[in-house]
Structure formats: structure tokens, C-alpha cells
Motif scaffolding. Structure first.
Motif, PDB file in Angstrom:
ATOM      1  N   LEU A   8      62.304 -70.063  19.078  1.00 48.47           N
ATOM      2  CA  LEU A   8      62.907 -71.283  19.605  1.00 48.47           C
ATOM      3  C   LEU A   8      62.789 -71.244  21.117  1.00 48.47           C
ATOM      4  O   LEU A   8      62.786 -70.158  21.710  1.00 48.47           O
ATOM      5  N   ARG A   9      62.698 -72.404  21.727  1.00 50.51           N
ATOM      6  CA  ARG A   9      62.713 -72.466  23.193  1.00 50.51           C
ATOM      7  C   ARG A   9      64.070 -73.024  23.602  1.00 50.51           C
ATOM      8  O   ARG A   9      64.453 -74.118  23.154  1.00 50.51           O
ATOM      9  N   ILE A  10      64.780 -72.267  24.427  1.00 49.69           N
ATOM     10  CA  ILE A  10      66.123 -72.681  24.857  1.00 49.69           C
ATOM     11  C   ILE A  10      66.036 -73.136  26.311  1.00 49.69           C
ATOM     12  O   ILE A  10      65.551 -72.388  27.169  1.00 49.69           O
ATOM     13  N   LEU A  11      66.513 -74.358  26.581  1.00 48.02           N
ATOM     14  CA  LEU A  11      66.549 -74.881  27.957  1.00 48.02           C
ATOM     15  C   LEU A  11      67.991 -74.831  28.453  1.00 48.02           C
ATOM     16  O   LEU A  11      68.900 -75.343  27.793  1.00 48.02           O
ATOM     17  N   LEU A  12      68.189 -74.220  29.609  1.00 41.57           N
ATOM     18  CA  LEU A  12      69.541 -74.032  30.155  1.00 41.57           C
ATOM     19  C   LEU A  12      69.674 -74.785  31.478  1.00 41.57           C
ATOM     20  O   LEU A  12      68.789 -74.690  32.337  1.00 41.57           O
ATOM     21  N   PHE A  13      70.761 -75.511  31.617  1.00 54.25           N
ATOM     22  CA  PHE A  13      70.965 -76.303  32.830  1.00 54.25           C
ATOM     23  C   PHE A  13      72.291 -75.946  33.497  1.00 54.25           C
ATOM     24  O   PHE A  13      73.257 -75.568  32.832  1.00 54.25           O
ATOM     25  N   GLY A  41      75.941 -66.525  22.781  1.00 55.25           N
ATOM     26  CA  GLY A  41      77.189 -66.146  23.442  1.00 55.25           C
ATOM     27  C   GLY A  41      77.399 -64.634  23.434  1.00 55.25           C
ATOM     28  O   GLY A  41      77.947 -64.075  24.384  1.00 55.25           O
ATOM     29  N   LYS A  42      76.957 -63.994  22.337  1.00 58.94           N
ATOM     30  CA  LYS A  42      77.087 -62.533  22.272  1.00 58.94           C
ATOM     31  C   LYS A  42      76.110 -61.856  23.224  1.00 58.94           C
ATOM     32  O   LYS A  42      76.440 -60.864  23.882  1.00 58.94           O
ATOM     33  N   ALA A  43      74.886 -62.392  23.288  1.00 60.91           N
ATOM     34  CA  ALA A  43      73.867 -61.780  24.154  1.00 60.91           C
ATOM     35  C   ALA A  43      74.175 -62.024  25.629  1.00 60.91           C
ATOM     36  O   ALA A  43      73.791 -61.222  26.491  1.00 60.91           O
ATOM     37  N   HIS A  44      74.832 -63.143  25.924  1.00 57.39           N
ATOM     38  CA  HIS A  44      75.133 -63.509  27.320  1.00 57.39           C
ATOM     39  C   HIS A  44      76.614 -63.896  27.399  1.00 57.39           C
ATOM     40  O   HIS A  44      76.946 -65.085  27.315  1.00 57.39           O
ATOM     41  N   PRO A  45      77.515 -62.912  27.537  1.00 61.54           N
ATOM     42  CA  PRO A  45      78.956 -63.194  27.492  1.00 61.54           C
ATOM     43  C   PRO A  45      79.428 -64.265  28.489  1.00 61.54           C
ATOM     44  O   PRO A  45      80.344 -65.031  28.185  1.00 61.54           O
ATOM     45  N   LYS A  46      78.779 -64.347  29.648  1.00 62.01           N
ATOM     46  CA  LYS A  46      79.198 -65.375  30.619  1.00 62.01           C
ATOM     47  C   LYS A  46      78.856 -66.783  30.122  1.00 62.01           C
ATOM     48  O   LYS A  46      79.401 -67.771  30.600  1.00 62.01           O
ATOM     49  N   THR A  65      75.585 -74.826  34.902  1.00 65.37           N
ATOM     50  CA  THR A  65      76.393 -73.615  34.712  1.00 65.37           C
ATOM     51  C   THR A  65      75.831 -72.726  33.606  1.00 65.37           C
ATOM     52  O   THR A  65      76.009 -71.508  33.644  1.00 65.37           O
ATOM     53  N   ALA A  66      75.149 -73.314  32.630  1.00 62.23           N
ATOM     54  CA  ALA A  66      74.535 -72.503  31.560  1.00 62.23           C
ATOM     55  C   ALA A  66      73.395 -71.670  32.150  1.00 62.23           C
ATOM     56  O   ALA A  66      73.239 -70.481  31.838  1.00 62.23           O
ATOM     57  N   GLY A  88      71.086 -66.715  34.197  1.00 62.87           N
ATOM     58  CA  GLY A  88      70.157 -66.290  35.242  1.00 62.87           C
ATOM     59  C   GLY A  88      68.724 -66.708  34.970  1.00 62.87           C
ATOM     60  O   GLY A  88      67.797 -66.283  35.660  1.00 62.87           O
ATOM     61  N   GLU A  89      68.520 -67.541  33.951  1.00 60.22           N
ATOM     62  CA  GLU A  89      67.182 -68.055  33.602  1.00 60.22           C
ATOM     63  C   GLU A  89      67.336 -69.528  33.223  1.00 60.22           C
ATOM     64  O   GLU A  89      68.380 -69.936  32.713  1.00 60.22           O
ATOM     65  N   SER A  90      66.265 -70.300  33.428  1.00 62.52           N
ATOM     66  CA  SER A  90      66.344 -71.701  33.014  1.00 62.52           C
ATOM     67  C   SER A  90      65.760 -71.917  31.613  1.00 62.52           C
ATOM     68  O   SER A  90      66.016 -72.957  30.996  1.00 62.52           O
TER      69      SER A  90
END
Lengths: 85, 136
Positions: free
Chosen positions: A5-10, A41-46, A12-13, A18-20
Motif C-alpha cells: 500500500l502507498r500511505i500519504l501523510l500530511f 499507530g503501533k509502528a509510529h506511536p506519535k 501533523t501526520a 518524519g516522512e511524507s
């Protein structure tokens, strides 16, 4: 069903991870949107608190049901509350 | 109908040209600019804007259609700039052309208010020494 899957983060996410963009493995047993969010959420707690207030889009359309099964190649966008203008 | 989300500097003249229609007696243009302070009054140097461009354009196009049905606009224009914008720089222009001024004013107000709620666009405050993302 294995694939990615490709995840796009914008906003605060993106800052929480630390990646887009992320490339995320889709297991042979499949994955629902809810399961993906839990795993992210488990892989990236923040990221976890941001996910709880974000809208989730799949291939350009918002998901209303997080039980939706995801498909290899899907683009999943994480949209925290908007602040344009 | 014109909806744009991109990095080029905004232009009132270009917006007005897009709205050009001799049959419209009223044209309203609104420009949103980067304020010098954040919501707590602390001085800003810039805002970083980002967007999910594909979905933002889709959301803004839906608003355009809604304006025509609701206010009878002949044409509307929305352009949002992304990237780092210094204080005072125009970040968004919305415009509406309608047969009469009341509808043009209503449509322009509707466009900017709904843009803030419905378009996946975000800004991050930039200070001289640190930063913070805001959700307004």
C-alpha cells in the motif's frame, strides 16, 4: 492478496512519522483500513493520536467504513483536520 | 469554472480575467493573506502550506458547482497557493461573478468559509526559532 500500500501523510501526520509517504506491506491474509491504522499507530506511536482525529481516504475518496478491505496498490491518504485559507 | 492549487504566486488580475463575463453585473474577489501573528499573538515569519492536491481540487470543484446552484453564479474562481509564504503574501483568492452584487458577495463568502472546512490544505506556523502546525 500480498502486495503493498502507498500511505500519504500530511501536516501533523507527516511530522509524527518524519516522512511524507510510506510503502506498507499488505499481508496475504489481507488488511482492513482499521487494521492498517492500528498497525501504523503501533509502528509510529506519535502518529496514533493524529490518526484518531484524521479522515482516511482510499484512492482519492474518503472511507466511511474502516472495515473496508484494502487492495494491493491502494493509495491511502491520512488527512488531519484542515487549516487552509 | 476555475480551481487551482499550486506554487505560483497569486494574481488578482488573472483571477479577474477568469471571472470576465459581460453578463455578470457583480464580481467579488477575496484575498486571504499570511497574518503577521499566530492565534496567540506570537510573531510569525511565514506559513508553510501543503495540500493533497488531487483531493483539494475535487473538493473545490464541488463547491463551485454548489455555488452555481445555490447563488446563481455565472463563474467562480478559487486559487490556493502552497509552499512557504512569508507574512503578507497572498495565500488564497476566491472570486464569484453573478448577475447582481448580493449573490456575488454571498458566493465569495461561501467559497472561502467552505474551503477552510472541506479542502485538504494545511498550514504550519514558522517562527524565527521554532515551528508548530495549526489546525483551525
Amino acid at each position: 492478496m500480498a502486495g503493498r500500500l502507498r500511505i500519504l501523510l500530511f501536516a501533523t501526520a507527516r511530522e509524527a512519522v518524519g516522512e511524507s509517504t510510506l510503502s506498507w506491506p499488505l499481508p496475504r491474509t489481507g488488511l482492513t483500513a482499521r487494521q492498517l491504522l492500528d498497525a501504523l499507530g503501533k509502528a509510529h506511536p506519535k502518529l496514533a493520536p493524529v490518526l484518531s482525529i484524521s479522515r482516511i481516504a482510499r484512492n482519492g475518496a474518503y472511507l466511511t467504513l474502516l472495515s473496508t478491505p484494502l487492495t494491493s496498490g491502494d493509495e491511502i491518504a491520512i488527512h488531519p483536520p484542515f487549516s487552509g485559507g | 469554472m476555475t480551481v487551482l492549487v499550486g506554487r505560483r504566486p497569486l494574481s488578482l488580475e488573472r483571477a479577474y480575467r477568469h471571472l470576465g463575463d459581460a453578463s455578470s453585473g457583480g464580481v467579488v474577489l477575496f484575498v486571504g493573506r499570511v497574518r503577521p501573528e499566530d492565534q496567540r499573538g506570537r510573531p510569525l515569519v511565514a506559513l508553510d502550506y501543503e495540500a493533497d492536491v488531487r483531493m483539494a481540487v475535487g473538493a473545490l470543484r464541488r463547491l463551485e458547482g454548489e455555488c452555481a446552484r445555490r447563488f446563481g453564479t455565472r463563474k467562480v474562481f478559487v486559487e490556493h497557493r502552497i509552499g512557504r509564504l512569508r507574512v503578507g503574501t497572498a495565500s488564497v483568492i476566491v472570486g464569484a461573478a453573478a448577475p447582481h452584487r448580493a449573490a456575488a458577495f454571498q458566493a465569495a463568502r461561501f467559497l472561502i468559509e467552505c474551503l477552510k472546512l472541506e479542502a485538504p490544505i494545511w498550514k504550519t506556523d514558522r517562527y524565527r526559532s521554532n515551528r508548530r502546525t495549526v489546525a483551525r
